[in-house]
Design a protein around this motif. Structure first.
Motif, PDB file in Angstrom:
ATOM      1  N   VAL A 158       0.833  -1.205   0.000  1.00 24.81           N
ATOM      2  CA  VAL A 158       0.000   0.000   0.000  1.00 24.81           C
ATOM      3  C   VAL A 158       0.865   1.251   0.000  1.00 24.81           C
ATOM      4  CG1 VAL A 158      -1.662   1.354   1.340  1.00 24.81           C
ATOM      5  CG2 VAL A 158      -1.991  -1.118   1.064  1.00 24.81           C
ATOM      6  N   PHE A 159       1.847   1.314   0.887  1.00 24.54           N
ATOM      7  CA  PHE A 159       2.702   2.507   0.954  1.00 24.54           C
ATOM      8  C   PHE A 159       3.481   2.706  -0.343  1.00 24.54           C
ATOM      9  CE2 PHE A 159       2.896   1.774   5.780  1.00 24.54           C
ATOM     10  CZ  PHE A 159       1.778   2.579   5.975  1.00 24.54           C
ATOM     11  N   ASP A 160       4.042   1.629  -0.880  1.00 25.50           N
ATOM     12  CA  ASP A 160       4.810   1.758  -2.112  1.00 25.50           C
ATOM     13  C   ASP A 160       3.924   2.218  -3.263  1.00 25.50           C
ATOM     14  OD1 ASP A 160       7.156   1.024  -0.891  1.00 25.50           O
ATOM     15  OD2 ASP A 160       7.115  -1.052  -1.585  1.00 25.50           O
ATOM     16  N   ALA A 161       2.712   1.672  -3.356  1.00 29.42           N
ATOM     17  CA  ALA A 161       1.809   2.073  -4.438  1.00 29.42           C
ATOM     18  C   ALA A 161       1.421   3.542  -4.318  1.00 29.42           C
ATOM     19  CB  ALA A 161       0.563   1.186  -4.431  1.00 29.42           C
ATOM     20  N   VAL A 162       1.130   3.980  -3.106  1.00 26.04           N
ATOM     21  CA  VAL A 162       0.779   5.388  -2.893  1.00 26.04           C
ATOM     22  C   VAL A 162       1.969   6.281  -3.236  1.00 26.04           C
ATOM     23  CG1 VAL A 162       0.174   7.103  -1.140  1.00 26.04           C
ATOM     24  CG2 VAL A 162      -1.021   4.909  -1.204  1.00 26.04           C
ATOM     25  N   ASN A 163       3.156   5.903  -2.810  1.00 27.96           N
ATOM     26  CA  ASN A 163       4.349   6.696  -3.114  1.00 27.96           C
ATOM     27  C   ASN A 163       4.624   6.776  -4.609  1.00 27.96           C
ATOM     28  OD1 ASN A 163       5.049   7.437  -0.481  1.00 27.96           O
ATOM     29  ND2 ASN A 163       6.155   5.528  -0.126  1.00 27.96           N
ATOM     30  N   LEU A 164       4.195   5.745  -5.348  1.00 22.32           N
ATOM     31  CA  LEU A 164       4.394   5.734  -6.798  1.00 22.32           C
ATOM     32  C   LEU A 164       3.283   6.446  -7.552  1.00 22.32           C
ATOM     33  CD1 LEU A 164       5.676   2.067  -7.116  1.00 22.32           C
ATOM     34  CD2 LEU A 164       6.985   4.134  -7.665  1.00 22.32           C
ATOM     35  N   GLY A 165       2.276   6.939  -6.833  1.00 26.84           N
ATOM     36  CA  GLY A 165       1.234   7.748  -7.463  1.00 26.84           C
ATOM     37  C   GLY A 165      -0.063   7.041  -7.761  1.00 26.84           C
ATOM     38  N   TYR A 166      -0.204   5.776  -7.366  1.00 29.15           N
ATOM     39  CA  TYR A 166      -1.453   5.066  -7.594  1.00 29.15           C
ATOM     40  C   TYR A 166      -2.459   5.383  -6.492  1.00 29.15           C
ATOM     41  CZ  TYR A 166       1.480   2.358 -10.730  1.00 29.15           C
ATOM     42  OH  TYR A 166       2.351   1.985 -11.729  1.00 29.15           O
ATOM     43  N   THR A 167      -3.736   5.332  -6.834  1.00 28.64           N
ATOM     44  CA  THR A 167      -4.790   5.362  -5.832  1.00 28.64           C
ATOM     45  C   THR A 167      -5.015   3.931  -5.381  1.00 28.64           C
ATOM     46  OG1 THR A 167      -5.853   7.297  -6.815  1.00 28.64           O
ATOM     47  CG2 THR A 167      -7.213   5.897  -5.395  1.00 28.64           C
ATOM     48  N   VAL A 168      -5.030   3.713  -4.072  1.00 32.42           N
ATOM     49  CA  VAL A 168      -5.122   2.347  -3.546  1.00 32.42           C
ATOM     50  C   VAL A 168      -6.469   2.130  -2.876  1.00 32.42           C
ATOM     51  CG1 VAL A 168      -4.120   0.656  -1.954  1.00 32.42           C
ATOM     52  CG2 VAL A 168      -2.629   2.224  -3.223  1.00 32.42           C
ATOM     53  N   VAL A 169      -7.066   0.996  -3.184  1.00 34.18           N
ATOM     54  CA  VAL A 169      -8.296   0.550  -2.543  1.00 34.18           C
ATOM     55  C   VAL A 169      -7.996  -0.749  -1.810  1.00 34.18           C
ATOM     56  CG1 VAL A 169     -10.649  -0.292  -2.904  1.00 34.18           C
ATOM     57  CG2 VAL A 169      -9.799   1.657  -4.239  1.00 34.18           C
ATOM     58  N   VAL A 170      -8.391  -0.824  -0.549  1.00 35.73           N
ATOM     59  CA  VAL A 170      -8.179  -2.037   0.251  1.00 35.73           C
ATOM     60  C   VAL A 170      -9.523  -2.575   0.727  1.00 35.73           C
ATOM     61  CG1 VAL A 170      -7.119  -3.052   2.302  1.00 35.73           C
ATOM     62  CG2 VAL A 170      -5.906  -1.262   1.024  1.00 35.73           C
ATOM     63  N   PRO A 171      -9.967  -3.721   0.215  1.00 38.50           N
ATOM     64  CA  PRO A 171     -11.142  -4.376   0.802  1.00 38.50           C
ATOM     65  C   PRO A 171     -10.689  -5.010   2.128  1.00 38.50           C
ATOM     66  CG  PRO A 171     -10.701  -5.143  -1.450  1.00 38.50           C
ATOM     67  CD  PRO A 171      -9.482  -4.441  -0.964  1.00 38.50           C
ATOM     68  N   GLY A 172     -11.116  -4.428   3.230  1.00 39.76           N
ATOM     69  CA  GLY A 172     -10.595  -4.843   4.528  1.00 39.76           C
ATOM     70  C   GLY A 172     -10.885  -6.279   4.886  1.00 39.76           C
ATOM     71  N   ASP A 173     -11.906  -6.865   4.261  1.00 46.48           N
ATOM     72  CA  ASP A 173     -12.245  -8.262   4.531  1.00 46.48           C
ATOM     73  C   ASP A 173     -11.530  -9.219   3.589  1.00 46.48           C
ATOM     74  OD1 ASP A 173     -13.624  -7.506   2.276  1.00 46.48           O
ATOM     75  OD2 ASP A 173     -15.578  -8.238   2.944  1.00 46.48           O
ATOM     76  N   ALA A 174     -10.605  -8.713   2.780  1.00 48.70           N
ATOM     77  CA  ALA A 174      -9.845  -9.550   1.855  1.00 48.70           C
ATOM     78  C   ALA A 174      -8.348  -9.477   2.140  1.00 48.70           C
ATOM     79  CB  ALA A 174     -10.131  -9.144   0.410  1.00 48.70           C
ATOM     80  N   ILE A 175      -7.992  -9.047   3.345  1.00 45.12           N
ATOM     81  CA  ILE A 175      -6.610  -9.117   3.809  1.00 45.12           C
ATOM     82  C   ILE A 175      -6.621  -9.777   5.187  1.00 45.12           C
ATOM     83  CG2 ILE A 175      -5.923  -7.066   2.508  1.00 45.12           C
ATOM     84  CD1 ILE A 175      -5.795  -5.544   5.172  1.00 45.12           C
ATOM     85  N   ALA A 176      -5.502 -10.361   5.566  1.00 51.25           N
ATOM     86  CA  ALA A 176      -5.428 -11.040   6.859  1.00 51.25           C
ATOM     87  C   ALA A 176      -4.026 -10.924   7.433  1.00 51.25           C
ATOM     88  CB  ALA A 176      -5.816 -12.517   6.726  1.00 51.25           C
TER      89      ALA A 176
END
Length: 213
Positions: A158-176
């Motif tokens: 997430v941090f790397d993607a944001v730093n590279l300029g992407y908008t990040v979406v995280v479905p909180g129920d699809a990470i563990a």
């Protein structure tokens, strides 16, 4: 939380990529090197939700990219500059290139059009890998991040993607991650500061919505 209208715009299939992180047999499978994490990924429903998102992405024309962590049998190129890396060397299941451990774990399905990026080093699916140039060549503006673990690889992605300029979406129920109460705390106190937090049903609904124009 983003509205459904916001998500429909944010998750336009032509400019969205779904990233699965370390959803591999040796991490979340039944013969995992990390059984506590594998159990949490399955019992929480996170892995099943990743599979649902991958299936919907295939149906909606959203590009899927699977990020896999592996190592050579001789360990060349692997990090040894942290406790986590040294502990991984001693695990009974090794994420060896070409082995069953680095295959994507059921119920997640890999389609012919999916991209699989394998890394031999580091903690992040993006840093020093082919992921960023592939995303740019695909015209990606929004990256949906799923998988494991909320402890290490997910926040790195997430941090790397944001730093590279992407908008990040995280479905909180699809990470563990582990322990089970760590993931919601990480989402609430850290990921929500830089990413759009949503849930699997909302992403699925956005990919089913007819788009204007």
């Amino acid at each position: 939380m983003a509205t459904r209208e916001d998500l429909a715009e944010l998750l336009a299939p032509a400019s969205t990529v779904l990233l699965t992180v370390e959803c591999q047999q040796g991490v979340v499978g039944t013969e995992s090197a990390l059984p506590e994490l594998a159990k949490e990924a399955r019992s929480s429903g996170a892995l099943a939700n990743v599979a649902r998102l991958v299936s919907a992405a295939h149906e909606s024309g959203v590009q899927v990219l699977h990020a896999v962590a592996e190592r050579r049998p001789d360990g060349r190129g692997a990090n040894r500059n942290g406790r986590l890396f040294r502990a991984a060397e001693r695990l009974p299941v090794q994420q060896l290139s070409g082995s069953r451990a680095v295959r994507i774990a059921p119920p997640v399905e890999v389609a012919d059009e999916d991209l699989v990026v394998r890394r031999l080093h580091g903690l992040s699916p993006l840093a020093g890998t082919d992921v960023d140039p592939l995303l740019r060549n695909l015209g990606c503006r929004t990256l949906v991040v799923t998988g494991v673990s909320a402890n290490v690889a997910i926040p790195n992605a997430v941090f790397d993607a944001v730093n590279l300029g992407y908008t990040v979406v995280v479905p909180g129920d699809a990470i563990a991650g582990v322990p089970s109460d760590y993931t919601p705390a990480m989402i609430r106190n850290t990921l929500a500061l830089v990413a759009t937090i949503t849930a699997t049903p909302d992403v699925l609904a956005a990919w089913k919505r007819p788009r204007r124009g």
